[in-house]
Scaffold this motif. Structure first.
Motif, PDB file in Angstrom:
ATOM      1  N   LEU A  42       0.883  -1.165   0.000  1.00 52.31           N
ATOM      2  CA  LEU A  42       0.000   0.000   0.000  1.00 52.31           C
ATOM      3  C   LEU A  42       0.918   1.210   0.000  1.00 52.31           C
ATOM      4  N   ALA A  43       0.812   2.062  -1.008  1.00 58.90           N
ATOM      5  CA  ALA A  43       1.713   3.207  -1.132  1.00 58.90           C
ATOM      6  C   ALA A  43       0.911   4.497  -1.168  1.00 58.90           C
ATOM      7  N   HIS A  55       3.558   5.435  -9.432  1.00 62.01           N
ATOM      8  CA  HIS A  55       4.582   4.883 -10.313  1.00 62.01           C
ATOM      9  C   HIS A  55       5.091   3.550  -9.760  1.00 62.01           C
ATOM     10  N   LEU A  56       5.374   3.518  -8.463  1.00 65.09           N
ATOM     11  CA  LEU A  56       5.850   2.289  -7.831  1.00 65.09           C
ATOM     12  C   LEU A  56       4.833   1.166  -7.969  1.00 65.09           C
ATOM     13  N   THR A  57       3.584   1.441  -7.634  1.00 61.58           N
ATOM     14  CA  THR A  57       2.583   0.366  -7.695  1.00 61.58           C
ATOM     15  C   THR A  57       2.340  -0.088  -9.125  1.00 61.58           C
ATOM     16  N   ALA A  58       2.423   0.825 -10.084  1.00 56.63           N
ATOM     17  CA  ALA A  58       2.263   0.431 -11.489  1.00 56.63           C
ATOM     18  C   ALA A  58       3.367  -0.525 -11.921  1.00 56.63           C
ATOM     19  N   GLU A  59       4.592  -0.265 -11.463  1.00 56.18           N
ATOM     20  CA  GLU A  59       5.710  -1.150 -11.814  1.00 56.18           C
ATOM     21  C   GLU A  59       5.531  -2.536 -11.197  1.00 56.18           C
ATOM     22  N   PRO A  70       2.068 -10.581 -12.020  1.00 56.78           N
ATOM     23  CA  PRO A  70       1.701  -9.315 -11.376  1.00 56.78           C
ATOM     24  C   PRO A  70       1.645  -9.506  -9.863  1.00 56.78           C
ATOM     25  N   PHE A  71       1.890  -8.427  -9.135  1.00 55.46           N
ATOM     26  CA  PHE A  71       1.850  -8.482  -7.681  1.00 55.46           C
ATOM     27  C   PHE A  71       0.886  -7.436  -7.144  1.00 55.46           C
ATOM     28  N   SER A  72       0.368  -7.689  -5.955  1.00 55.41           N
ATOM     29  CA  SER A  72      -0.642  -6.834  -5.344  1.00 55.41           C
ATOM     30  C   SER A  72      -0.014  -5.555  -4.796  1.00 55.41           C
ATOM     31  N   ALA A  73      -0.381  -4.427  -5.395  1.00 53.47           N
ATOM     32  CA  ALA A  73       0.129  -3.125  -4.963  1.00 53.47           C
ATOM     33  C   ALA A  73      -0.927  -2.072  -5.269  1.00 53.47           C
ATOM     34  N   LEU A  74      -1.263  -1.278  -4.264  1.00 55.79           N
ATOM     35  CA  LEU A  74      -2.294  -0.252  -4.404  1.00 55.79           C
ATOM     36  C   LEU A  74      -1.727   1.108  -4.049  1.00 55.79           C
TER      37      LEU A  74
END
Length: 191
Positions: A42-43, A55-59, A70-74
């Motif tokens: 979570l960012a 940008h971080l979560t998109a990467e 793909p990995f879980s990032a919001l």
């Protein structure tokens, strides 16, 4: 002279980042472990730091260099309906904390980006992350600052806010380099 002065300031901030390269490398390994084990990121940030959080979560959800799972990032700043509803109902200080409380679980990572390290909504998010049992990482400008005090770990960069923000993009890419290199081979596929 103005451009040269700006570039000299950025050079000094990047030198501060170079001195912390081992932390970024270690974070990449930890990030690979958390996400490979089913955890999530979570960012959040404000303004330009919100853009870097996205940008971080998109990467992580997409890819950085290599085709991989793909990995879980919001990015908590990207959900405008939640941000505006929470701000309206609970106040702007709670826009990230309420989302962290909803989504964070033990073992997850909450990554907070701030040039000042003193934004009340990020401080509240750090408290919420700790209460949820998540690990809180902060990327900030110079220490001491309140966010660095609340986070489990902080990557603090020297310099003016504009240079810190520019260097945070470098951190995002370097973190993704370290993350992809540390992934188990089953999660990686050459592009």
């Amino acid at each position: 002279m103005t451009v040269e002065k700006h570039l000299n300031g950025l050079t000094d901030t990047l030198a501060g980042l170079r001195a912390q390269a081992s932390r970024v490398s270690r974070w990449g390994v930890l990030l690979a472990r958390v996400l490979s084990d089913g955890g999530k990121v979570l960012a959040a940030g404000n303004g330009g730091s919100a853009a870097e959080a996205q940008h971080l979560t998109a990467e992580l959800v997409g890819r950085y260099r290599h085709d991989r799972a793909p990995f879980s990032a919001l990015a908590l700043c990207a959900d405008t309906s939640s941000v505006t509803a929470i701000a309206n109902d609970y106040g702007y200080d709670q826009v990230f904390a309420r989302q962290v409380t909803a989504h964070a679980r033990p073992g997850d990572l909450v990554i907070l980006l701030s040039t000042s390290g003193s934004s009340p909504n990020l401080l509240e998010a750090a408290h919420a992350g700790r209460l949820a049992g998540a690990t809180v990482w902060a990327m900030t400008g110079p220490v001491p600052n309140p966010l660095a005090t609340l986070a489990d770990e902080t990557l603090a960069l020297p310099g003016d806010p504009c240079h810190v923000q520019e260097a945070q993009l470098v951190v995002v890419h370097a973190l993704c380099e370290a993350f992809e290199a540390a992934l188990p081979s089953a999660s990686r596929r050459a592009s």
